[in-house]
Design a protein around this motif. Structure first.
Motif, PDB file in Angstrom:
ATOM      1  N   TYR A 126      -1.514   2.497  -3.734  1.00 44.12           N
ATOM      2  CA  TYR A 126      -0.139   2.066  -3.499  1.00 44.12           C
ATOM      3  C   TYR A 126      -0.066   0.763  -2.718  1.00 44.12           C
ATOM      4  O   TYR A 126       0.840  -0.043  -2.920  1.00 44.12           O
ATOM      5  CB  TYR A 126       0.625   3.141  -2.720  1.00 44.12           C
ATOM      6  CG  TYR A 126       1.049   4.331  -3.545  1.00 44.12           C
ATOM      7  CD1 TYR A 126       1.631   4.174  -4.801  1.00 44.12           C
ATOM      8  CD2 TYR A 126       0.875   5.619  -3.072  1.00 44.12           C
ATOM      9  CE1 TYR A 126       2.028   5.262  -5.553  1.00 44.12           C
ATOM     10  CE2 TYR A 126       1.265   6.726  -3.820  1.00 44.12           C
ATOM     11  CZ  TYR A 126       1.842   6.543  -5.048  1.00 44.12           C
ATOM     12  OH  TYR A 126       2.236   7.626  -5.794  1.00 44.12           O
ATOM     13  N   ARG A 128       7.323   2.659  -6.401  1.00 43.03           N
ATOM     14  CA  ARG A 128       7.354   4.014  -5.836  1.00 43.03           C
ATOM     15  C   ARG A 128       8.704   4.297  -5.177  1.00 43.03           C
ATOM     16  O   ARG A 128       9.262   5.385  -5.331  1.00 43.03           O
ATOM     17  CB  ARG A 128       6.221   4.182  -4.818  1.00 43.03           C
ATOM     18  CG  ARG A 128       6.090   5.600  -4.288  1.00 43.03           C
ATOM     19  CD  ARG A 128       4.971   5.724  -3.285  1.00 43.03           C
ATOM     20  NE  ARG A 128       5.234   4.976  -2.072  1.00 43.03           N
ATOM     21  CZ  ARG A 128       4.590   5.169  -0.917  1.00 43.03           C
ATOM     22  NH1 ARG A 128       3.642   6.078  -0.844  1.00 43.03           N
ATOM     23  NH2 ARG A 128       4.873   4.451   0.143  1.00 43.03           N
ATOM     24  N   HIS A 170      11.343   7.271  -6.102  1.00 37.93           N
ATOM     25  CA  HIS A 170      11.770   8.219  -5.070  1.00 37.93           C
ATOM     26  C   HIS A 170      13.298   8.261  -4.985  1.00 37.93           C
ATOM     27  O   HIS A 170      13.885   9.331  -4.831  1.00 37.93           O
ATOM     28  CB  HIS A 170      11.176   7.830  -3.712  1.00 37.93           C
ATOM     29  CG  HIS A 170       9.833   8.438  -3.444  1.00 37.93           C
ATOM     30  ND1 HIS A 170       9.666   9.718  -2.969  1.00 37.93           N
ATOM     31  CD2 HIS A 170       8.588   7.931  -3.605  1.00 37.93           C
ATOM     32  CE1 HIS A 170       8.376   9.979  -2.847  1.00 37.93           C
ATOM     33  NE2 HIS A 170       7.690   8.914  -3.219  1.00 37.93           N
ATOM     34  N   PRO A 224       9.596  11.133  -7.897  1.00 33.81           N
ATOM     35  CA  PRO A 224       8.494  10.543  -7.121  1.00 33.81           C
ATOM     36  C   PRO A 224       7.157  10.702  -7.829  1.00 33.81           C
ATOM     37  O   PRO A 224       6.857  11.783  -8.355  1.00 33.81           O
ATOM     38  CB  PRO A 224       8.524  11.351  -5.816  1.00 33.81           C
ATOM     39  CG  PRO A 224       9.150  12.654  -6.193  1.00 33.81           C
ATOM     40  CD  PRO A 224      10.163  12.326  -7.247  1.00 33.81           C
TER      41      PRO A 224
END
Length: 416
Positions: free
Chosen positions: A365, A375, A379, A384
């Motif tokens: 990430y 991401r 989310h 997610p």
């Protein structure tokens, strides 16, 4: 000297840690600007170095702001929504066909409008498209996340890392694109092969029998599509006459903005300023100053010793692997700022570094801010991504993409 190096690394770690966490949604510049001030106050970087770095980065940051506005306006004109309707209809309820269409669309959007457009604007559209036609969205969302990095290899304007390296490469716009076309196609093909295998179960579950018609419900936004096509042509044609791509992107943004400014000019102007994301531009300037402090010390010397001195096949592979590792340790922007000056005007090594800093972030990430933003987007929409799944997919794609990318780049250099 060692204390200076430790101080520079500490400031860089703090800046990157804040950028990754973004507490309370605060912009990255909140930590980066004070961090740059600290390295100057500690005497790690002189004011003349700061001035030179800001002047060197200014055209790149200007282009970034212009292309963000361009992508925002394209979205406001309905380009992304229309594209989602088109591929949703063409898929005819087949998850595999939709994945192929997503790969084509996301690769083009990333190459032409930069990876930020793919992450922020295209990802939500594709989530909505997959949900609307009744297929599982995971393969298509991961395709967006991965292609935001790997499909940004094609053009100098596709990624901030490309822009940072473009001048140092000594290549023209068209020669850069010609050399990177084969690696771009190769890594996108590898991504497709791996994702199709990993998500075989999701792709084997067809949509319900009732799927939307193949004809889009909204008319094509021809004006916006025409402006985007003219802008892309302008990128290629402007360089021989010495016009920076930032001016072309700005002209395209103005072309898309004019019809909207006539109705509510004040409100639209505020939205355009917001779309330019000026705090992120300040972050890039400040990060460049902080990286200067690290690059000038023992860490920079150690990285310098690891950089291959030749642009043969093994040298380019070494440069790409080093760049990928560094991107996952300190993020791909600092990695680019550290490595590009060490390989400047060796086109093979510059492009190999770009392979590493653009492909490598699919492993973790923290590899790129685009991945972190992807991401966050998922989310915020209750989809997610799983950390384990992301790492497993990265472990399968990144080494294979690096090998395919370097091999085809080496062949392209021999041909061109």
């Amino acid at each position: 000297m060692h204390l200076d190096a430790a101080a520079g690394l500490l400031v860089l770690a703090g800046v990157l840690g804040f950028a990754v966490a973004r507490p309370r949604g605060l912009p990255e510049a909140v930590a980066a600007v004070p961090g740059a001030a600290l390295v100057v106050a500690f005497g790690l970087v002189s004011w003349s170095q700061v001035r030179d770095e800001v002047v060197a980065l200014a055209p790149t940051v200007g282009f970034l702001a212009a292309v963000l506005v361009l992508a925002h306006l394209a979205d406001e004109h309905g380009v992304f929504g229309y594209a989602g309707e088109v591929i949703g209809g063409l898929s005819r309820g087949s998850p595999r066909r939709l994945l192929r269409l997503v790969f084509v669309l996301a690769s083009i959007v990333t190459a032409v409008l930069s990876l930020d457009a793919t992450v922020v604007l295209l990802t939500p559209v594709l989530l909505s498209t997959a949900t609307r036609i009744g297929v599982r969205p995971r393969p298509h969302l991961y395709a967006c996340g991965h292609l935001a990095n790997t499909a940004s290899l094609l053009l100098p304007v596709s990624n901030l890392t490309n822009l940072l390296a473009f001048d140092a490469s000594g290549l023209s716009f068209t020669r850069f694109a010609a050399l990177m076309a084969a690696p771009w196609l190769a890594v996108v093909a590898v991504e497709y092969a791996v994702l199709r295998r990993v998500f075989a179960a999701d792709l084997g579950t067809p949509a319900p029998a009732t799927t939307p018609a193949a004809t889009p419900r909204t008319p094509p936004p021809w004006y916006a599509i025409g402006v985007l096509a003219a802008t892309l042509a302008g990128f290629a044609l402007s360089e021989p006459i010495g016009v920076h791509p930032a001016w072309i992107a700005a002209a395209g943004a103005i072309g898309l903005a004019v019809p909207r400014l006539t109705s509510t000019p004040a409100a639209e102007a505020r939205r355009l300023v917001s779309a330019a994301n000026l705090p992120f531009g300040a972050f890039v300037f400040a990060l460049g100053v902080v990286v200067l402090a690290v690059r000038a010390g023992p860490v920079g010397d150690a990285v310098d010793h690891l950089v291959p001195g030749h642009a043969g096949l093994l040298g380019m592979l070494g440069a790409a692997v080093l760049a990928a590792v560094l991107a996952n340790l300190v993020n791909n922007l600092p990695a680019t700022l550290m490595l590009v000056p060490l390989v400047a005007h060796q086109p093979g090594l510059v492009l190999a570094v770009l392979l590493g800093v653009n492909i490598g972030p699919n492993l973790t990430y923290v590899g790129s801010l685009a991945t972190l933003l992807w991401r966050q987007v998922l989310h915020s929409r209750d989809h997610p991504p799983g950390a384990g799944e992301f790492l497993r997919l990265g472990a399968l794609t990144v080494p294979a993409c690096l090998l395919a990318g370097v091999a085809t780049l080496w062949a392209s250099l021999r041909v061109f």
